[in-house]
Design an enzyme around this catalytic site. Structure first.
Site, PDB file in Angstrom:
ATOM      1  CG  HIS A 194      -2.080   0.897   1.164  1.00 35.67           C
ATOM      2  ND1 HIS A 194      -2.259   1.956   2.033  1.00 35.67           N
ATOM      3  CD2 HIS A 194      -3.147   0.938   0.317  1.00 35.67           C
ATOM      4  CE1 HIS A 194      -3.373   2.592   1.741  1.00 35.67           C
ATOM      5  NE2 HIS A 194      -3.938   2.000   0.707  1.00 35.67           N
ATOM      6  CE  LYS A 196      -1.386   3.581  -1.929  1.00 34.76           C
ATOM      7  NZ  LYS A 196      -2.614   4.330  -1.871  1.00 34.76           N
ATOM      8  CG  ASP A 201      17.318  11.641 -11.531  1.00 31.21           C
ATOM      9  OD1 ASP A 201      17.537  10.449 -11.774  1.00 31.21           O
ATOM     10  OD2 ASP A 201      17.179  12.495 -12.415  1.00 31.21           O
TER      11      ASP A 201
END
EC number: 2.7.8.5
Length: 530
Positions: A194, A196, A201
């Site tokens: 879950h 996110k 870079d």
């Protein structure tokens, strides 16, 4: 150049817990989890146990934790330095932290500043590109339906097999007969990847948002952009790689394989798999802690004044940070409970007069979190989705009843607030916006007497049972002394709360808040799965 992304697509022993945190916080967190287990079997209408409030009087003194000899924040700067005993501490300038406010802003940053420019440079390069793309998704969510994340990514994987890696995390708890019987979509309730986090870079975006159309248009979430923060980008890159290593690897023919030498997540021995996964992830956390301590020693505690002056003249000396970032990881299947410990401690230690603004798209707090909200001293304003802006509103079948189940949970909690006479201290508010859905989660902490927050939590956890016990989650604690950044965080909080209405007893008399009897009966049985 590297691009990495992670998106949704057995407990720690109490002696170890008490050894990790100084004084009462660790003990209170322990008792909160004990209360969590006991509370699920007791009558919800009974008055809360006073254990949490009496714990400091009934328990023996907990030994204080000795802080590491070096840390990235100068001694005495802020009261949250205890978090560095659990995770690496990254000191940055507040000028590198940008709080986003809307899906459109999130989309433009992902599209223009990151993806398009990075891919364009790779295509125009005269020499073979060193661009690496690592994508971490959940297996069940990413494989749902005929057209899914796997089918979308296959052409990219087939064209650039040496540069692109697609990892599909499969929870070790979905196995055997259970895996065969539970249909698509419902199998996601057993556990998900879950997290996110989006990495480009040396820059990082932390959010609760997925990469799908609604999250770019009319689904409200939270987002923070950490620009040119090399050490933080390195940490989350290593975290994505670590979880990727214990996941299934997507192949060009749409099959999956395990990494050589890794235990299979659902065919192999579960205990052995979870032990290996714990080691892989904790190695990332512990090595980053060590690196940050060494970096601080070299940067701020050098005995050579000449060396520091030369470094400053060369432009290499870092300014003293005014903002500190702590990555908080929660992977209960692997016995990693850092986010849970830190969250419970923050709620426990918030003093009288402090204000905690807590928001979640799915109001289903764990028993431990509810006990702390109702049994501690700070003021709470809890923002949740009204039924109309719940992501499941209007869904077909059983899923369509989920908003009503959340209303039932909300009403039970509100009734408990009233029965304890806490209406002035604990306030519920419902977010509503025509044509939008609500998915924001996190908290803002305002110390007593302050009109601006000094700390926020932002990332993927929802403060519910699944976030704590089933899913892989990550968020960051941002602690800042910089007034401009505090203003950004304050404005973010205000924008969300301004679109809300205060919950009262009259709220539950509205037609949209009427809950069918079967939903009330089923909710206690299924609330730990959504």
């Amino acid at each position: 150049m590297a691009v990495a992304a992670a998106a949704a697509a057995g407990p720690v022993f109490w002696r170890r817990l008490l050894g990790l945190l100084p004084g009462r916080p660790g003990l209170a967190a322990l008792l909160g989890r004990l209360s969590d287990r006991l509370g699920r079997n007791r009558d919800r209408q009974r008055r809360r146990s006073p254990w949490l409030l009496l714990a400091p009087l009934l328990s023996p003194t907990v030994p204080q934790v000795t802080s590491p000899p070096c840390c990235l924040c100068p001694e005495g700067v802020h009261r949250f330095q205890w978090i560095r005993n659990l995770v690496p501490e990254f000191g940055v300038s507040s000028s590198h932290v940008r709080v986003l406010s809307s899906p459109a802003e999130f989309f433009e940053l992902m599209k223009v500043d990151c993806l398009e420019s990075t891919l364009e440079k790779s295509l125009q390069a005269k020499f073979p590109s060193n661009l690496k793309v690592s994508i971490l998704l959940d297996f069940t969510r990413g494989s749902r339906g005929r057209k899914n994340s796997r089918t979308m990514l296959l052409p990219l994987l087939q064209r650039f097999p040496e540069q692109v890696r697609v990892s599909l995390f499969h929870t070790p708890h979905l196995r055997g007969l259970l895996r065969l019987l539970i249909p698509e979509r419902f199998n996601e309730t057993i556990g998900l990847q879950h997290i996110k986090v989006y990495l480009f870079d040396n820059s990082v975006i932390l959010s609760g948002a997925n990469l799908s159309d609604s999250y770019f248009t009319n689904r409200q979430d939270r987002y923070v952009f950490l620009q040119d923060c090399v050490e933080i980008a390195d940490f989350f890159t290593e975290l994505v790689d670590a979880v990727g290593d214990v996941s299934l690897q997507l192949q060009g023919d749409d099959t999956v394989q395990v990494v050589d030498g890794m235990v299979h997540p659902y065919k192999g021995d579960r205990a052995e798999y979870c032990k290996a996964a714990n080691k892989r992830v904790m190695d990332v956390i512990n090595s980053a802690r060590t690196r940050q301590q060494m970096l601080h020693a070299q940067t701020f505690h050098s005995n050579s004044l000449l060396t520091q002056e030369d470094a400053a003249a060369a432009g290499d000396r870092r300014p003293a940070p005014d903002t500190w970032i702590y990555p908080l990881i929660q992977m209960k299947p692997f016995e990693i409970q850092i986010d849970e410990i830190v969250t419970e401690t923050l709620l426990t230690e918030a003093e009288r007069g402090a204000k905690v603004y807590l928001t979640t798209g799915y109001f289903n707090l764990t028993q431990a979190y509810m006990d702390l909200v109702l049994g501690t001293r700070a003021e709470y304003q809890i923002l949740l989705a009204s039924p109309e802006v719940n992501g499941f509103f209007g869904a077909k079948g059983v899923a369509g009843a989920i908003p009503a189940a959340y209303v039932h949970i909300e009403r039970q909690f509100y009734s408990e607030v009233c029965s304890l006479g806490q209406q002035e201290r604990v306030q519920l508010q419902e977010y509503w916006r025509r044509g939008w859905t609500f998915h924001a989660k996190g908290l803002w902490l305002y110390l007593a007497g302050s009109s601006l927050p000094c700390l926020t939590l932002i990332g993927s956890p929802n403060f519910g049972y699944r976030s704590v016990h089933r899913d892989l989650e990550a968020q960051i604690a941002i602690v800042t002394e910089n007034e401009a950044l505090q203003q950004q965080l304050h404005q973010e909080q205000e924008q969300l709360y301004l679109r809300s209405g205060v919950v009262s007893s009259a709220t539950f008399e509205q037609p949209s808040r009427q809950v069918k009897l079967w939903v009330k009966m089923v909710t206690p049985l299924i609330k730990n799965f959504f």
